[in-house]
Design an enzyme around this catalytic site. Sequence first.
Site, PDB file in Angstrom:
ATOM      1  N   TYR A 224     -57.912  43.557 -35.545  1.00  0.00           N
ATOM      2  CA  TYR A 224     -58.905  42.666 -34.939  1.00  0.00           C
ATOM      3  C   TYR A 224     -58.328  41.952 -33.724  1.00  0.00           C
ATOM      4  CZ  TYR A 224     -62.747  39.233 -34.872  1.00  0.00           C
ATOM      5  OH  TYR A 224     -63.821  38.461 -34.519  1.00  0.00           O
TER       6      TYR A 224
ATOM      7  N   SER B 175     -63.369  36.381 -29.218  1.00  0.00           N
ATOM      8  CA  SER B 175     -63.024  35.473 -30.305  1.00  0.00           C
ATOM      9  C   SER B 175     -61.864  34.625 -29.843  1.00  0.00           C
ATOM     10  CB  SER B 175     -62.624  36.293 -31.540  1.00  0.00           C
ATOM     11  OG  SER B 175     -61.929  35.513 -32.487  1.00  0.00           O
TER      12      SER B 175
END
Length: 273
Positions: free
Chosen positions: A168, A155
Amino acid sequence: MSAPTTAPATPAALPRPATLALDLAGRTAVVTGAAGGIGRACALRLAAAGARVRAVDRAAEGLEELAAGAAGLPGTVEPRLLDLTDLDAAEETAAGADILVNNAGLQLVRPLEDFPPEVFHTVLTVMLEAPFRLIRGALPHMYAQGWGRIVNLSSVHGLRASPFKSAYVAAKHGLEGLSKTAALEGAPHGVTSNCVSPGYVRTPLVERQVADQAAAHGIPEERVLTEILLRDSALKRLVEPEEVAEAVLYLCSPQAAFITGTSLVLDGGWTAH
């Protein structure tokens, strides 16, 4: 006289890129988090290129819908119902894979002082330890045949941090490092390892984040997309899952054979700042 303003393109109005032609007949691919979003798009794209896809997820209904959607494609989709917190089973699932796509993920948006430790542990297990075990399970076969492709769905948060996403961000930063290590070790054996690092993708996970971010920042949901999620993106739209799947497929192509140990960033200009 000021120039006229143009509204951002909607997904229906965006041009669709030509798909990459690649024959993966005879190749076995493992895709985690395959029941929806990016994982579903990757599983279908690899099957469309002829691969035998082991579609791994804990959502039985989503896997059934995926298998039905793959009917008639040159390759096949085999649903594998699995919770990736079962690390031994995850490693076994990757045995014999030619292509491994580590995609499964989860998200919780909370300030650090309120972040539940048990959720932090689960996020790191699913998004970092499970990819390690899957890579570990896949490498013996890849090394033996002198060819393999590992694609880790990272990401922009593997390259940049955002507040309220400690687990995350930590997992994605770790995944970037794991991918580079696999690239260095795999190079003498014909195995490449790369990350695909998109910005915000049109997935159920992102849709849930909108509500979480609205609560965390105390603003209406309609302001979250433009003021928070896409604030640093030059292109003011979400990435489509199919666009990410094409990037994943490219990293499996002969044209990408010299690409390893890096991140293919699809962030709309976010990291250009």
